[in-house]
Design an enzyme around this catalytic site. Structure first.
Site, PDB file in Angstrom:
ATOM      1  N   HIS A  44       0.844  -1.190   0.000  1.00 50.64           N
ATOM      2  CA  HIS A  44       0.000   0.000   0.000  1.00 50.64           C
ATOM      3  C   HIS A  44       0.886   1.249   0.000  1.00 50.64           C
ATOM      4  CE1 HIS A  44      -3.854  -2.114   1.658  1.00 50.64           C
ATOM      5  NE2 HIS A  44      -3.367  -2.688   0.576  1.00 50.64           N
ATOM      6  N   GLU A  46       1.363   3.788   1.949  1.00 47.52           N
ATOM      7  CA  GLU A  46       2.117   4.118   3.149  1.00 47.52           C
ATOM      8  C   GLU A  46       3.344   3.219   3.296  1.00 47.52           C
ATOM      9  OE1 GLU A  46      -2.319   4.381   4.363  1.00 47.52           O
ATOM     10  OE2 GLU A  46      -1.089   3.461   2.789  1.00 47.52           O
ATOM     11  N   ALA A 148     -25.387   7.841 -27.563  1.00 46.66           N
ATOM     12  CA  ALA A 148     -25.126   8.911 -28.524  1.00 46.66           C
ATOM     13  C   ALA A 148     -26.460   9.317 -29.124  1.00 46.66           C
ATOM     14  CB  ALA A 148     -24.181   8.432 -29.625  1.00 46.66           C
ATOM     15  N   SER A 162     -28.424   3.703 -37.108  1.00 45.35           N
ATOM     16  CA  SER A 162     -27.806   4.669 -36.188  1.00 45.35           C
ATOM     17  C   SER A 162     -26.335   4.895 -36.482  1.00 45.35           C
ATOM     18  CB  SER A 162     -27.964   4.184 -34.741  1.00 45.35           C
ATOM     19  OG  SER A 162     -27.342   2.921 -34.564  1.00 45.35           O
ATOM     20  N   TRP A 164     -23.618   6.596 -38.808  1.00 44.36           N
ATOM     21  CA  TRP A 164     -23.172   7.046 -37.493  1.00 44.36           C
ATOM     22  C   TRP A 164     -23.825   8.388 -37.204  1.00 44.36           C
ATOM     23  CZ3 TRP A 164     -20.914   3.501 -34.722  1.00 44.36           C
ATOM     24  CH2 TRP A 164     -20.147   2.508 -35.349  1.00 44.36           C
ATOM     25  N   THR A 190     -30.070  -5.683 -28.380  1.00 51.09           N
ATOM     26  CA  THR A 190     -28.942  -5.063 -29.074  1.00 51.09           C
ATOM     27  C   THR A 190     -28.087  -6.121 -29.776  1.00 51.09           C
ATOM     28  OG1 THR A 190     -28.839  -3.164 -27.575  1.00 51.09           O
ATOM     29  CG2 THR A 190     -26.811  -3.745 -28.719  1.00 51.09           C
ATOM     30  N   LEU A 198     -18.317  -5.328 -28.943  1.00 48.85           N
ATOM     31  CA  LEU A 198     -18.113  -4.828 -27.583  1.00 48.85           C
ATOM     32  C   LEU A 198     -16.647  -4.869 -27.153  1.00 48.85           C
ATOM     33  CD1 LEU A 198     -21.239  -6.237 -25.681  1.00 48.85           C
ATOM     34  CD2 LEU A 198     -20.982  -4.117 -26.990  1.00 48.85           C
ATOM     35  N   GLU A 261     -24.179  -0.077 -22.393  1.00 46.13           N
ATOM     36  CA  GLU A 261     -24.251   0.416 -23.764  1.00 46.13           C
ATOM     37  C   GLU A 261     -25.471  -0.136 -24.488  1.00 46.13           C
ATOM     38  OE1 GLU A 261     -21.344   0.565 -26.722  1.00 46.13           O
ATOM     39  OE2 GLU A 261     -19.772   1.410 -25.463  1.00 46.13           O
ATOM     40  N   GLY A 263     -29.480  -0.695 -25.663  1.00 49.77           N
ATOM     41  CA  GLY A 263     -30.423   0.239 -26.255  1.00 49.77           C
ATOM     42  C   GLY A 263     -31.305   0.901 -25.214  1.00 49.77           C
TER      43      GLY A 263
END
Length: 333
Positions: A44, A46, A148, A162, A164, A190, A198, A261, A263
């Site tokens: 860690h 410290e 988007a 869609s 783009w 989707t 993905l 992500e 729909g």
């Protein structure tokens, strides 16, 4: 403390451990040693800073740490014990550790006679580790919902097309956001409509080093020839349509951040359930019209019931805008 935050930012932002930085100061304010946490299983912050000193060289020093020193034994020992054994006289930290097992270091140090000050630059430190702090407080992964849309809120044309709406800069930014999350989640709708990969990819289409785990929620099967089966990470399928149950399953698998992500149906389910921590909206200067809105029904029957958000940032991306918004009425910081 700002230097400690700079050090903390060097550590990995993903995973089950927080980013933590530590600066050891002499009584005259001179920096004696610095350290930061480099990931699960490593010292860690410290201990990393103390390791740069010889025996008794830390006695009487002040430790400035971005997070309350831990007080439990996991893959490493308690930082509270390390600071006490080193003879540190004063500890200043920014944010309290919310963990049931790991918290209490500040109280232990105080009880042993160490001067303790908490809350220095707490807001800045909490922002740095927000993606760790929210899961630690809520017991579920951090959830980012992304879409988007056009200026009039449409995520697709009337025929469902869609690609783009946004430009190349916005689309590349999405890949960077994917790489910054443990998992990416969509619904079966989707998968069947778009056959997405993905993956997180670079400008030339190459796979980035960090890839999110692909997650599909729903009851319909993923086709055997779907591109998701060629993802570099193993596909996770969660039956049903309960966002909270899906997050519970992902939490058990060690996932601490999820990018939704899917729909409008999937995104709206997370919004309705109050499980969204960040909203990422890529807004394009175009008009589409029609019925294909970015979100479905949210249970808002009256304007009095609308879900007010706070805009955290607005970033130009080529001709588009990225708007990051948060719901400050929830339990997340």
């Amino acid at each position: 403390m700002r230097r400690a935050l700079e050090l903390a930012a060097r550590g990995p932002a993903r995973g089950v451990n927080p980013q933590v930085g530590c600066v050891l100061l002499a009584p005259d304010g001179r920096t004696v040693a610095e350290g930061w946490h480099r990931g699960a299983g490593t010292p860690h912050a410290e201990v990393d800073a103390l390791s740069r000193l010889g025996a008794d060289e830390a006695r009487g020093l002040t430790a400035v740490v971005t997070l309350e020193p831990c007080d439990h034994t996991g893959r490493t020992g308690p930082c509270s014990e390390a600071l006490l054994a080193a003879g540190v006289a004063r500890v200043v930290y920014a944010v309290d550790d919310p963990g049931d097992e790991s918290s209490g270091g500040g109280a232990r140090l105080l009880g042993a006679g160490v001067a303790v000050e908490r809350g220095v630059l707490a807001d800045e430190a909490a922002e740095l580790v927000r993606r760790w702090l929210v899961p630690a407080r809520t017991g579920r992964p951090f959830v980012t919902v992304k879409w988007a849309s056009s200026l009039d809120g449409r995520a697709a044309a009337a025929d469902g097309s869609s690609r783009w709406i946004t430009g190349t800069a916005a689309r590349q930014h999405v890949h960077e956001v994917r790489a910054d999350h443990d998992a990416i989640l969509v619904g079966t709708g989707t998968v069947l409509a778009d056959d997405p990969s993905l993956t997180a990819r670079g400008d030339a289409g190459e796979l980035l080093a960090d890839q999110p785990v692909p997650v599909v929620v729903g009851d319909r099967p993923v086709p055997a020839d779907a591109r998701l089966h060629r993802h570099p990470r193993e596909l996770v399928q969660v039956a049903g349509h309960d966002p909270a149950a899906a997050l519970d399953e992902l939490w058990r698998r060690g996932v601490r951040s999820v990018l939704v992500e899917g729909g409008p149906t999937t995104a709206s389910a997370f919004v309705r359930a109050g499980l969204v921590d960040d909203y990422l909206v890529y807004l394009a200067p175009t008009l589409i019209g029609g019925p294909r809105t970015a979100l479905d029904d949210l249970g808002v029957a009256s304007v009095d019931d609308q879900r007010r958000l706070r805009v955290a940032s607005v970033t130009p991306l080529g001709t588009d805008l990225l708007i990051v918004a948060r719901d400050d009425t929830g339990s997340t910081p």
